[in-house]
Design a protein around this motif. Structure first.
Motif, PDB file in Angstrom:
ATOM      1  N   CYS A  50      -7.924  30.428  10.463  1.00 31.61           N
ATOM      2  CA  CYS A  50      -8.347  29.041  10.285  1.00 31.61           C
ATOM      3  C   CYS A  50      -9.702  28.794  10.946  1.00 31.61           C
ATOM      4  N   ARG A  51     -10.516  27.999  10.287  1.00 34.56           N
ATOM      5  CA  ARG A  51     -11.772  27.580  10.899  1.00 34.56           C
ATOM      6  C   ARG A  51     -11.459  26.548  11.985  1.00 34.56           C
ATOM      7  N   PRO A  52     -11.899  26.781  13.227  1.00 33.71           N
ATOM      8  CA  PRO A  52     -11.583  25.825  14.304  1.00 33.71           C
ATOM      9  C   PRO A  52     -12.080  24.425  13.981  1.00 33.71           C
ATOM     10  N   ASP A  53     -11.270  23.446  14.354  1.00 41.59           N
ATOM     11  CA  ASP A  53     -11.597  22.037  14.111  1.00 41.59           C
ATOM     12  C   ASP A  53     -11.678  21.323  15.459  1.00 41.59           C
ATOM     13  N   PRO A  54     -12.902  21.119  15.998  1.00 38.76           N
ATOM     14  CA  PRO A  54     -13.014  20.478  17.323  1.00 38.76           C
ATOM     15  C   PRO A  54     -12.417  19.084  17.362  1.00 38.76           C
ATOM     16  N   ALA A  55     -12.323  18.404  16.216  1.00 37.00           N
ATOM     17  CA  ALA A  55     -11.797  17.034  16.218  1.00 37.00           C
ATOM     18  C   ALA A  55     -10.325  16.989  16.599  1.00 37.00           C
ATOM     19  N   LEU A  56      -9.638  18.120  16.449  1.00 34.94           N
ATOM     20  CA  LEU A  56      -8.212  18.158  16.785  1.00 34.94           C
ATOM     21  C   LEU A  56      -7.969  18.502  18.242  1.00 34.94           C
ATOM     22  N   LEU A  57      -9.036  18.838  18.982  1.00 36.76           N
ATOM     23  CA  LEU A  57      -8.881  19.243  20.383  1.00 36.76           C
ATOM     24  C   LEU A  57      -8.972  18.025  21.303  1.00 36.76           C
ATOM     25  N   PRO A  58      -8.424  18.153  22.488  1.00 36.89           N
ATOM     26  CA  PRO A  58      -8.611  17.086  23.487  1.00 36.89           C
ATOM     27  C   PRO A  58     -10.090  16.921  23.808  1.00 36.89           C
ATOM     28  N   ALA A  63     -16.247  20.522  23.590  1.00 38.33           N
ATOM     29  CA  ALA A  63     -17.575  21.107  23.814  1.00 38.33           C
ATOM     30  C   ALA A  63     -17.549  22.628  23.766  1.00 38.33           C
ATOM     31  N   LEU A  64     -16.383  23.227  23.595  1.00 38.64           N
ATOM     32  CA  LEU A  64     -16.292  24.693  23.558  1.00 38.64           C
ATOM     33  C   LEU A  64     -16.974  25.239  22.313  1.00 38.64           C
ATOM     34  N   ARG A  65     -17.504  26.468  22.435  1.00 46.11           N
ATOM     35  CA  ARG A  65     -18.164  27.140  21.314  1.00 46.11           C
ATOM     36  C   ARG A  65     -17.760  28.611  21.293  1.00 46.11           C
ATOM     37  N   GLY A  66     -17.911  29.233  20.141  1.00 45.68           N
ATOM     38  CA  GLY A  66     -17.708  30.677  20.025  1.00 45.68           C
ATOM     39  C   GLY A  66     -16.281  31.104  20.307  1.00 45.68           C
ATOM     40  N   PRO A  67     -16.098  32.226  21.014  1.00 42.32           N
ATOM     41  CA  PRO A  67     -14.754  32.751  21.270  1.00 42.32           C
ATOM     42  C   PRO A  67     -13.865  31.781  22.039  1.00 42.32           C
ATOM     43  N   ALA A  68     -14.453  30.979  22.917  1.00 47.13           N
ATOM     44  CA  ALA A  68     -13.641  30.025  23.684  1.00 47.13           C
ATOM     45  C   ALA A  68     -13.034  28.959  22.762  1.00 47.13           C
ATOM     46  N   LEU A  69     -13.821  28.500  21.782  1.00 50.11           N
ATOM     47  CA  LEU A  69     -13.298  27.525  20.819  1.00 50.11           C
ATOM     48  C   LEU A  69     -12.191  28.148  19.980  1.00 50.11           C
ATOM     49  N   LEU A  70     -12.381  29.392  19.582  1.00 47.51           N
ATOM     50  CA  LEU A  70     -11.355  30.088  18.796  1.00 47.51           C
ATOM     51  C   LEU A  70     -10.078  30.258  19.606  1.00 47.51           C
ATOM     52  N   GLU A  71     -10.218  30.589  20.874  1.00 44.46           N
ATOM     53  CA  GLU A  71      -9.052  30.778  21.743  1.00 44.46           C
ATOM     54  C   GLU A  71      -8.276  29.483  21.906  1.00 44.46           C
ATOM     55  N   ALA A  72      -8.987  28.368  21.969  1.00 42.11           N
ATOM     56  CA  ALA A  72      -8.328  27.082  22.177  1.00 42.11           C
ATOM     57  C   ALA A  72      -7.753  26.509  20.883  1.00 42.11           C
TER      58      ALA A  72
END
Length: 559
Positions: A50-58, A63-72
């Motif tokens: 899945c493509r990460p969706d920052p809008a669904l994160l707390p 503000a996470l990017r790259g591997p950290a965003l994928l991990e979260a």
């Protein structure tokens, strides 16, 4: 020697012209191999998530990017901590307690599409990546594969019958025209539904072109050279299969690849559409009573071989004399349909056995491929291994099918495929890895050999007047067997074990039925249904008198 055989002998036999035409028919096999083997590239499933969706994160994680965003965003499941391809992490809604704000409490479906790793997808953008045929839409991929194989089945049946009514050359040319148009249409398809229909029709036209070329080549050759030229064509088809990944790497897009395939079939039509490189089969013309048309082609063969068609100074009659004897009484063309098999005593049985043999050869190989490459994302190993083993099976048949005979080699190949599948079914959990690998390679090699030899055997056992339709049924059975694996995959990869059990059981049954087949090695091709019915069941061991005493059947005359 019957009169048709004497006419062909008077035209120079398998002389220089017929040898060159038979050898020239190998080159179209490269183009057909390219087009027929494109299915794994078009439907290979890429590594995706899945493509990460920052809008669904707390808010604190947006503000996470790259591997950290994928991990979260994307859950990691299983002992290998692999990415779940179809899910995103679900966080508590706003207003939840602070202690649980950063702890996911479940999963949800993808919201922004998928990210793909293209090298695992067959080195190019494919319909899977263009229309996102993954996760809940992944069932559409095996549906497309099934439609392509069923299109090949329909093309073999219909165009095979057309070969017996309109001629081998006419069906080959029409099939190439349609394949060129449909291939170009695939490159321009605007939706998956359109592509599905075009792949169905395209598979049928390619199968028809292959069938017409195979029959015409076989009828050009004399008995000692039929195997060599048929296996040579098989090796050229493997060359096309091996060239395809390189072309995919070069163009990097499935539309360009399909356009290139259409261009290749168009060039094929430009050269092999002319009678000089693909004349009508004189064997079929003589068998159906079209003596005048056959005479023109045979006259050219005789002159190109340095013979005088009017010269009768030798012990045998001249070509002109033999043609005059055949055309006495001005015979009208007589065409036959596949329904004529219902009035035969043993030819229908031979076709049924060889059809089941082709069905087993096409269907049982899926189980061996799954044992070799159980992961969905593996592409290179099954593709190149299957192509390499197809070449090895072709060489093996070339070395053994004339020396030992068609029937013993088919018997041995069916036995090897059945035993390998049976051992894998019974002891796959307990066998060491190298044993499973060896059995899978042996079974895949044997199934490839069974498929190729069943086609050759059927072409030699069916009479000329219905050879196209009979061979079309046998080839169509092979396509039906290959369609079984993706058909099962539509239901989420359930039922593979039952499918392997069914094909293994059928292989054991066919093993007994192969003993009822006649031996066609070294024989002239039967021209009529009566000639095919006179093919007797020769003994497996040399030195025994030929006989055909079968249970529940009257003895057929030898000869």
């Amino acid at each position: 020697m019957d009169r048709e055989a004497r006419v062909l002998c008077a035209a120079g036999g398998f002389g220089r012209t017929r040898r060159l035409l038979a050898a020239a028919s190998w080159l179209p096999c490269v183009a057909l191999g390219l087009a027929l083997s494109s299915e794994p590239l078009l439907t290979a499933r890429p590594a995706h998530h899945c493509r990460p969706d920052p809008a669904l994160l707390p808010p604190s994680l947006r503000a996470l990017r790259g591997p950290a965003l994928l991990e979260a965003s994307v859950p990691r499941l299983g002992p290998a901590r692999a990415l779940s391809p179809c899910l995103l992490l679900r966080y508590p809604v706003a207003g939840a307690r602070p202690s649980s704000a950063l702890a996911p409490n479940g999963t949800r479906s993808c919201t922004r599409g998928w990210l793909y790793t293209l090298p695992a997808a067959g080195l190019m953008h494919s319909p899977v990546t263009q229309w996102d045929l993954v996760c809940e839409d992944s069932w559409k991929v095996p549906l497309e594969q099934t439609c392509h194989f069923l299109g090949g089945l329909l093309g073999c049946v219909l165009l095979g019958a057309g070969c017996d009514r309109f001629g081998r050359r006419a069906v080959f040319v029409v099939s190439l025209v349609l394949a060129t148009v449909l291939g170009a249409g695939e490159a321009l398809a605007a939706s998956f539904q359109t592509l599905l229909a075009l792949r169905f029709l395209h598979g049928g036209t390619l199968a028809g072109a292959f069938l017409a070329l195979y029959v015409a080549r076989l009828e050009l050759c004399d008995p000692p050279h039929r195997l060599a030229f048929s296996m040579g064509a098989g090796l050229f088809s493997v060359v096309g299969t091996l060239l395809l990944p390189g072309l995919a790497m070069l163009v990097q897009d499935w539309r360009l690849l399909q356009g290139l395939n259409a261009l290749v079939t168009g060039f094929l039509l430009l050269f092999w559409g002319f009678p000089a490189l693909f004349p009508e089969s004189p064997c079929w013309l003589l068998a159906t009573g079209q003596v005048t048309q056959a005479g023109r082609i045979l006259w050219h063969f005789a002159e190109a071989s340095g013979l005088d068609p009017d010269d009768s100074s030798s012990e045998e009659s001249s070509l002109a004399t033999e043609l005059a004897a055949l055309s006495a009484g001005n015979p009208q063309p007589q065409y036959h349909s596949i329904l004529g098999l219902l009035h035969t005593r043993v030819t229908w049985r031979n076709g049924l056995i060889l059809g089941f043999s082709s069905l087993i050869g096409g269907g049982i190989r899926a189980g061996f491929l799954r044992s070799l490459a159980p992961g969905e994302r593996t592409f290179y190993l099954p593709y190149f291994l299957e192509a390499g083993l197809e070449a090895a099976a072709t060489v093996l048949l070339f070395l053994t099918a004339d020396r030992c005979g068609r029937r013993p080699v088919l018997l041995l190949g069916t036995m090897a495929a059945g035993l390998a599948s049976l051992l894998l079914l019974a002891g796959a959990q307990y066998l060491p890895g190298w044993t499973t690998l060896s059995l899978s390679v042996l079974g895949l090699l044997a199934s490839q050999a069974v498929s190729a030899l069943s086609v050759l055997f059927a072409a030699e056992a069916f009479p000329t007047v219905i050879r196209g339709a009979g061979l079309g049924l046998v080839l169509g059975a092979g396509f039906l067997g290959r369609a079984a694996a993706p058909l099962t995959d539509i239901r989420g990869r359930h039922g593979f074990f039952l499918q392997d059990v069914v094909f293994t059981s059928l292989a054991i049954l066919v093993l007994l039925c192969v003993l009822l087949l006649p031996e066609t090695y070294g024989r002239e091709l039967p021209q009529s249904l009566e000639d095919a019915d006179h093919l007797h069941r020769s003994p497996l061991l040399r030195g025994c008198p030929p006989q055909d005493h079968l249970p529940l059947l009257l003895p057929s005359p030898s000869g």
